[in-house]
Design a protein around this motif. Sequence first.
Motif, PDB file in Angstrom:
ATOM      1  N   ASP A 111       1.107  -3.426  -1.703  1.00 30.98           N
ATOM      2  CA  ASP A 111       0.717  -2.029  -1.911  1.00 30.98           C
ATOM      3  C   ASP A 111      -0.359  -1.886  -2.990  1.00 30.98           C
ATOM      4  OD1 ASP A 111       0.332   0.638  -1.833  1.00 30.98           O
ATOM      5  OD2 ASP A 111       2.381   1.198  -2.400  1.00 30.98           O
ATOM      6  N   PRO A 112      -1.606  -2.019  -2.582  1.00 33.90           N
ATOM      7  CA  PRO A 112      -2.692  -1.945  -3.574  1.00 33.90           C
ATOM      8  C   PRO A 112      -2.958  -0.540  -4.121  1.00 33.90           C
ATOM      9  CG  PRO A 112      -3.578  -2.334  -1.342  1.00 33.90           C
ATOM     10  CD  PRO A 112      -2.084  -2.342  -1.221  1.00 33.90           C
ATOM     11  N   ARG A 113      -2.278   0.479  -3.589  1.00 33.85           N
ATOM     12  CA  ARG A 113      -2.564   1.848  -4.038  1.00 33.85           C
ATOM     13  C   ARG A 113      -2.125   2.077  -5.478  1.00 33.85           C
ATOM     14  NH1 ARG A 113       0.807   5.295  -0.088  1.00 33.85           N
ATOM     15  NH2 ARG A 113       2.310   3.698  -0.712  1.00 33.85           N
ATOM     16  N   PRO A 114      -2.737   3.037  -6.151  1.00 31.65           N
ATOM     17  CA  PRO A 114      -2.236   3.410  -7.481  1.00 31.65           C
ATOM     18  C   PRO A 114      -0.786   3.874  -7.360  1.00 31.65           C
ATOM     19  CG  PRO A 114      -4.298   4.594  -6.959  1.00 31.65           C
ATOM     20  CD  PRO A 114      -3.883   3.861  -5.716  1.00 31.65           C
ATOM     21  N   ALA A 115       0.008   3.588  -8.386  1.00 31.53           N
ATOM     22  CA  ALA A 115       1.442   3.883  -8.333  1.00 31.53           C
ATOM     23  C   ALA A 115       1.715   5.347  -7.979  1.00 31.53           C
ATOM     24  CB  ALA A 115       2.090   3.521  -9.668  1.00 31.53           C
ATOM     25  N   TYR A 116       0.869   6.249  -8.483  1.00 28.31           N
ATOM     26  CA  TYR A 116       1.157   7.675  -8.276  1.00 28.31           C
ATOM     27  C   TYR A 116       0.798   8.165  -6.879  1.00 28.31           C
ATOM     28  CZ  TYR A 116      -3.797   8.132  -9.462  1.00 28.31           C
ATOM     29  OH  TYR A 116      -5.161   7.993  -9.477  1.00 28.31           O
ATOM     30  N   HIS A 117       0.253   7.293  -6.033  1.00 30.25           N
ATOM     31  CA  HIS A 117      -0.004   7.661  -4.632  1.00 30.25           C
ATOM     32  C   HIS A 117       1.200   7.362  -3.744  1.00 30.25           C
ATOM     33  CE1 HIS A 117      -4.686   7.866  -4.489  1.00 30.25           C
ATOM     34  NE2 HIS A 117      -4.207   8.433  -5.573  1.00 30.25           N
ATOM     35  N   ARG A 118       2.205   6.648  -4.281  1.00 27.61           N
ATOM     36  CA  ARG A 118       3.349   6.280  -3.441  1.00 27.61           C
ATOM     37  C   ARG A 118       4.063   7.519  -2.943  1.00 27.61           C
ATOM     38  NH1 ARG A 118       4.629   1.365  -7.258  1.00 27.61           N
ATOM     39  NH2 ARG A 118       2.838   0.164  -6.530  1.00 27.61           N
ATOM     40  N   GLY A 119       4.451   7.486  -1.662  1.00 24.57           N
ATOM     41  CA  GLY A 119       5.102   8.650  -1.076  1.00 24.57           C
ATOM     42  C   GLY A 119       4.120   9.558  -0.354  1.00 24.57           C
ATOM     43  N   ASN A 120       2.835   9.294  -0.514  1.00 25.54           N
ATOM     44  CA  ASN A 120       1.809  10.093   0.170  1.00 25.54           C
ATOM     45  C   ASN A 120       1.546   9.477   1.551  1.00 25.54           C
ATOM     46  OD1 ASN A 120      -0.561  11.221   1.142  1.00 25.54           O
ATOM     47  ND2 ASN A 120      -1.524  11.353  -0.883  1.00 25.54           N
TER      48      ASN A 120
END
Lengths: 247, 247
Positions: free
Chosen positions: B203-212
Amino acid sequence: MAAFRLGPEPRAMTTTFDMMPVAIVEGCYPDKFGVPRQPGLASSATARLVLQPPFDTADALRGLEDFSHVWLTFVFHRNPTAWHALVRPPRLGGNRKVGVFASRATHRPNRIGLSLVEIAGIERTPHPTIIIRGHDLVDGTPVLDIKPYLPWSDSVDNARAGFAPAPPPQYAVIYSEAARKTLATRPDGDALVTLINDVIAQDPRPAYHRGNTERLYGVRLRDIDVKFRETVLDGQCTLKIVAIDTP
Amino acid sequence: MAAFRLGPEPRAMTTTFDMMPVAIVEGCYPDKFGVPRQPGLASSATARLVLQPPFDTADALRGLEDFSHVWLTFVFHRNPTAWHALVRPPRLGGNRKVGVFASRATHRPNRIGLSLVEIAGIERTPHPTIIIRGHDLVDGTPVLDIKPYLPWSDSVDNARAGFAPAPPPQYAVIYSEAARKTLATRPDGDALVTLINDVIAQDPRPAYHRGNTERLYGVRLRDIDVKFRETVLDGQCTLKIVAIDTP
């Protein structure tokens, strides 16, 4: 084995990078001679790692107390900048040559060193400082980076390590009566004995000096000068602390 | 804990050190986004490490084939030179701050990175090159030093690793029919699937994008662009490869 290449030709880079010390080592090894050839070999050696301006804020160390070890990237600043493609590791008796990138020789491009050291304490005032243990750094060494050790990422099972598959041998260390007496006068005498044992047991002499029982060597540790000589005891090569010179 | 200090006051050093790349990375990650956050997490990723003049002699690599792993000291050259004393590690969800020296953040003084990678091969002609596996380096990364990994010196039993005591979690990766079809047309399709799985599972996304689950992300790998989106499968957060864009 093939690896993917984005372009048809290798690229060249002429950029250079200017690096600033983030910390300076204050430690027990005033000279290069005697410094352990890897960290951890002299587990008793402690040093202060004092953050340098503009990096000297305690904030930069926040959370470091939750880690037990750090990697230090530093400069072998007392070494000449000259480098050679081939080096003679002491581990090979100083006879066989290997490539500089297949060794941890201190004479190398960019003079970059890498050390894994234990965190023994953190001070926040008056200067943000990490106390480290088991180091192999000359006093005054400029440190370019400090990173926490991550066991799941930084260790490899079953790694092959060519000419250096195991720690170097340790030699027996004995003391003359005169050396013992001098150490007994020092308030830090016990700590010094431990440090001397750690350092001399590795035999800091060049590999080709082994077997020479004539020559006297001097290693500076903290503010003392340790004089030692090879001797044969029960048929074994032993290193004898002949005298301790104090200021 | 006290450590020995030679002088009464900490010393300052204003010297800086100019570093030259000894090698350049040619690899599968054209962009920063998607690059694994530590080496070894994407074990299939290979790269070429091409020695640079004046260090481009095969002699400098002599004996390296007897080692299985090397440390690379490199520069995060695509990062800004700005640094902050406090950083927000993705491992802490991007909320908590820790000191930059208690983290491996890429935004740091001197922008120095450290990677332990596997040696997959050595080429001597036409350019002295090390093929490495399991790396985390952006294509074009300048490498400042290469040192062999020494298991007895570079690993610590029972080390404490604060906020990062274990590898980050891996996510399930699934593929759309369209993505599968595109990959089937590529001669390197199987290798790409392995690489995509390795890279996206972290999961290379920034942590705060999780759940999007709305947003579509793109990761460039080799010469392809991997489009993915978060989706929920059997109640689990899953990352779905929606499409593969090829040149």
